[in-house]
Design a protein around this motif. Structure first.
Motif, PDB file in Angstrom:
ATOM      1  N   CYS A 141       0.830  -1.207   0.000  1.00 23.05           N
ATOM      2  CA  CYS A 141       0.000   0.000   0.000  1.00 23.05           C
ATOM      3  C   CYS A 141       0.864   1.256   0.000  1.00 23.05           C
ATOM      4  O   CYS A 141       0.528   2.256  -0.660  1.00 23.05           O
ATOM      5  CB  CYS A 141      -0.936  -0.003   1.198  1.00 23.05           C
ATOM      6  N   ALA A 142       1.968   1.211   0.723  1.00 26.50           N
ATOM      7  CA  ALA A 142       2.868   2.361   0.743  1.00 26.50           C
ATOM      8  C   ALA A 142       3.454   2.611  -0.636  1.00 26.50           C
ATOM      9  O   ALA A 142       3.591   3.761  -1.076  1.00 26.50           O
ATOM     10  CB  ALA A 142       3.980   2.133   1.760  1.00 26.50           C
ATOM     11  N   ALA A 143       3.803   1.535  -1.353  1.00 25.91           N
ATOM     12  CA  ALA A 143       4.377   1.679  -2.692  1.00 25.91           C
ATOM     13  C   ALA A 143       3.348   2.169  -3.694  1.00 25.91           C
ATOM     14  O   ALA A 143       3.671   2.943  -4.608  1.00 25.91           O
ATOM     15  CB  ALA A 143       4.954   0.332  -3.150  1.00 25.91           C
ATOM     16  N   GLU A 144       2.088   1.744  -3.534  1.00 20.08           N
ATOM     17  CA  GLU A 144       1.026   2.161  -4.448  1.00 20.08           C
ATOM     18  C   GLU A 144       0.504   3.562  -4.131  1.00 20.08           C
ATOM     19  O   GLU A 144      -0.117   4.206  -4.971  1.00 20.08           O
ATOM     20  CB  GLU A 144      -0.137   1.165  -4.385  1.00 20.08           C
ATOM     21  N   GLY A 145       0.769   4.024  -2.923  1.00 17.57           N
ATOM     22  CA  GLY A 145       0.293   5.342  -2.515  1.00 17.57           C
ATOM     23  C   GLY A 145       1.437   6.291  -2.251  1.00 17.57           C
ATOM     24  O   GLY A 145       2.473   6.249  -2.919  1.00 17.57           O
ATOM     25  N   ASP A 146       1.254   7.147  -1.233  1.00 24.86           N
ATOM     26  CA  ASP A 146       2.281   8.144  -0.931  1.00 24.86           C
ATOM     27  C   ASP A 146       3.084   7.792   0.317  1.00 24.86           C
ATOM     28  O   ASP A 146       3.800   8.638   0.851  1.00 24.86           O
ATOM     29  CB  ASP A 146       1.658   9.532  -0.787  1.00 24.86           C
ATOM     30  N   GLY A 147       2.951   6.557   0.779  1.00 21.92           N
ATOM     31  CA  GLY A 147       3.746   6.108   1.921  1.00 21.92           C
ATOM     32  C   GLY A 147       3.099   6.286   3.271  1.00 21.92           C
ATOM     33  O   GLY A 147       3.610   5.772   4.268  1.00 21.92           O
ATOM     34  N   ARG A 148       1.980   6.978   3.343  1.00 21.95           N
ATOM     35  CA  ARG A 148       1.323   7.213   4.631  1.00 21.95           C
ATOM     36  C   ARG A 148       0.436   6.016   4.972  1.00 21.95           C
ATOM     37  O   ARG A 148      -0.727   5.953   4.571  1.00 21.95           O
ATOM     38  CB  ARG A 148       0.500   8.500   4.596  1.00 21.95           C
ATOM     39  N   VAL A 149       0.995   5.075   5.703  1.00 21.40           N
ATOM     40  CA  VAL A 149       0.312   3.825   6.015  1.00 21.40           C
ATOM     41  C   VAL A 149       0.320   3.599   7.522  1.00 21.40           C
ATOM     42  O   VAL A 149       1.340   3.798   8.189  1.00 21.40           O
ATOM     43  CB  VAL A 149       0.961   2.630   5.294  1.00 21.40           C
ATOM     44  N   ILE A 150      -0.826   3.158   8.054  1.00 19.06           N
ATOM     45  CA  ILE A 150      -0.985   2.834   9.460  1.00 19.06           C
ATOM     46  C   ILE A 150      -1.464   1.388   9.559  1.00 19.06           C
ATOM     47  O   ILE A 150      -2.354   0.970   8.809  1.00 19.06           O
ATOM     48  CB  ILE A 150      -2.007   3.769  10.137  1.00 19.06           C
ATOM     49  N   LEU A 151      -0.889   0.634  10.472  1.00 24.47           N
ATOM     50  CA  LEU A 151      -1.343  -0.733  10.726  1.00 24.47           C
ATOM     51  C   LEU A 151      -2.509  -0.712  11.708  1.00 24.47           C
ATOM     52  O   LEU A 151      -2.619   0.195  12.538  1.00 24.47           O
ATOM     53  CB  LEU A 151      -0.204  -1.561  11.307  1.00 24.47           C
ATOM     54  N   CYS A 152      -3.386  -1.708  11.600  1.00 23.58           N
ATOM     55  CA  CYS A 152      -4.527  -1.776  12.501  1.00 23.58           C
ATOM     56  C   CYS A 152      -4.848  -3.233  12.810  1.00 23.58           C
ATOM     57  O   CYS A 152      -4.867  -4.077  11.909  1.00 23.58           O
ATOM     58  CB  CYS A 152      -5.752  -1.088  11.886  1.00 23.58           C
ATOM     59  N   ASP A 153      -5.105  -3.520  14.077  1.00 28.17           N
ATOM     60  CA  ASP A 153      -5.565  -4.842  14.474  1.00 28.17           C
ATOM     61  C   ASP A 153      -6.769  -4.653  15.380  1.00 28.17           C
ATOM     62  O   ASP A 153      -6.945  -3.600  15.990  1.00 28.17           O
ATOM     63  CB  ASP A 153      -4.462  -5.600  15.222  1.00 28.17           C
ATOM     64  N   GLY A 154      -7.625  -5.677  15.436  1.00 32.69           N
ATOM     65  CA  GLY A 154      -8.771  -5.546  16.317  1.00 32.69           C
ATOM     66  C   GLY A 154      -9.937  -6.396  15.933  1.00 32.69           C
ATOM     67  O   GLY A 154      -9.792  -7.450  15.302  1.00 32.69           O
ATOM     68  N   ALA A 155     -11.115  -5.906  16.301  1.00 34.81           N
ATOM     69  CA  ALA A 155     -12.334  -6.707  16.220  1.00 34.81           C
ATOM     70  C   ALA A 155     -12.592  -7.236  14.813  1.00 34.81           C
ATOM     71  O   ALA A 155     -13.005  -8.369  14.627  1.00 34.81           O
ATOM     72  CB  ALA A 155     -13.529  -5.865  16.691  1.00 34.81           C
TER      73      ALA A 155
END
Length: 283
Positions: free
Chosen positions: A112-126
Motif C-alpha cells: 500500500c505504501a508503494a502504491e500510494g504516498d507512503g502514509r500507512v498505518i497498521l490496525c488490528d482488532g475486532a
C-alpha cells in the motif's frame, strides 16, 4: 529490525498517529457493512475519520469526505480494490486479516505504501477476528509504521492495548470513556513525549497529573488500611526509617529530583494520608 527504528507519524485529520500521545478515533465508517447503499454516504457526511469502501465506486466520496481510507480485514486479498484504495491520496489504514501472519500484514502495508504516498498505518482488532496484543506489539517493534487497535467490541482492552504500544484506539459507537482513560493514564506512564509547543506541553503535563492523582488516591486508600492494621496508628506510629528508605527507592526512579527534593514531597503525601485516615476514623 529493532525498536530503535525511527517512528513514522501519520496525520489523520487533526490527529497525529505514531508520535506523542496515543489518540482515540471514533469516526470509523464501513460502507461495506452497508452493502454499498447510496444512503450510506450520509455517514461520511456526518464527519467520518476512517472510511472503508464497499467497492471502487465508493472511493471518490471517501476521498472527498474522509480523513483516511481503511483496507478492511475481510478483503485484503482483493488486490485491485486494495491498489485503488492505496492510490486514493489519503492515509491508508491496513487492517490485519484474521489468521494473517506478521509477514503478510507488514507485506500488505509495504504494498500500500508503494502504491500510494507512503502514509500507512497498521490496525488490528475486532474486524480481524480478535485483538492480538502480542502480534500488534511485535508489529510496532519491527516496523516503523504506527499501529492502531480497534477496541470497539471490548473497550476493556483499551489499557492493555496502549500498554502493548498502540499509537491509537478506534472506538465506534458510544463508550469512549475507557479508551480516553487508557490514553491518558497508561499513556502518561508508558509513552515518552517531546512536546514542541506550550499548549502541547501543558496537555502532556495534564496527562501526567491525571495519572499522579489516580495513584495518590490509590495510595491514600492503602495507607488507610495500614493505619487500621498497625498496633499504633496515626502520626504516633510513623516509621521514619521506612520513610527514608522509601524516598531512597523513589530517587532511583527519579534521579533528577533526588532524595533532597523528594523527601518533602513524600512527607506531604504521607501526612495527607494520615490526616485523611484520622478524619475517617473519627467519623
Amino acid at each position: 529490525m529493532s525498536s530503535t527504528l525511527e517512528r513514522h507519524a501519520v496525520a489523520v485529520g487533526d490527529l497525529l498517529v505514531g508520535d506523542g500521545p496515543a489518540v482515540v478515533i471514533s469516526g470509523r465508517v464501513s460502507l461495506r457493512a452497508h452493502g454499498g447503499r447510496a444512503d450510506a454516504y450520509e455517514l461520511l457526511r456526518d464527519g467520518a475519520t476512517l472510511a472503508e469502501p464497499h467497492s471502487a465506486a465508493d472511493l471518490p466520496a471517501i476521498a472527498e469526505l474522509a480523513d483516511a481510507v481503511v483496507v478492511g480485514a475481510s478483503w485484503t486479498r482483493d488486490i485491485p480494490l486494495v491498489r485503488a484504495a492505496a492510490g486514493l491520496g489519503l492515509p491508508v489504514v491496513v487492517e490485519r486479516r484474521a489468521g494473517a501472519s506478521l509477514e503478510e500484514w507488514l507485506g500488505l502495508a509495504d504494498y500500500c505504501a508503494a502504491e500510494g504516498d507512503g502514509r500507512v498505518i497498521l490496525c488490528d482488532g475486532a474486524r480481524s477476528g480478535r485483538l492480538d496484543l502480542g502480534l500488534m506489539r511485535t508489529a510496532r517493534l519491527t516496523s516503523d509504521r504506527p499501529v492502531l487497535a480497534d477496541v470497539s467490541e471490548d473497550t476493556g482492552l483499551s489499557a492493555a492495548a496502549v500498554a502493548a504500544g498502540a499509537d491509537g484506539l478506534i472506538v465506534t459507537g458510544p463508550g469512549r470513556g475507557p479508551a480516553e482513560e487508557a490514553v491518558t493514564l497508561v499513556g502518561a506512564l508508558l509513552r515518552p513525549e517531546s512536546p514542541a509547543t506550550l499548549p502541547e506541553c501543558r496537555e502532556a503535563i495534564d496527562r501526567v497529573d491525571a495519572a499522579l492523582a489516580t495513584l495518590l488516591e490509590r495510595r491514600a486508600a492503602l495507607a488507610g488500611i495500614v493505619q487500621r492494621l498497625k498496633p499504633v496508628g496515626g502520626f504516633a506510629g510513623r516509621d521514619m526509617a521506612r520513610e527514608r528508605a522509601l524516598v531512597a527507592r523513589m530517587a532511583l526512579r527519579a534521579p533528577s529530583l533526588g532524595e533532597a527534593r523528594l523527601a518533602p514531597i513524600m512527607n506531604a503525601v504521607i501526612e495527607a494520608g494520615l490526616h485523611l485516615a484520622e478524619e475517617r476514623a473519627a467519623q
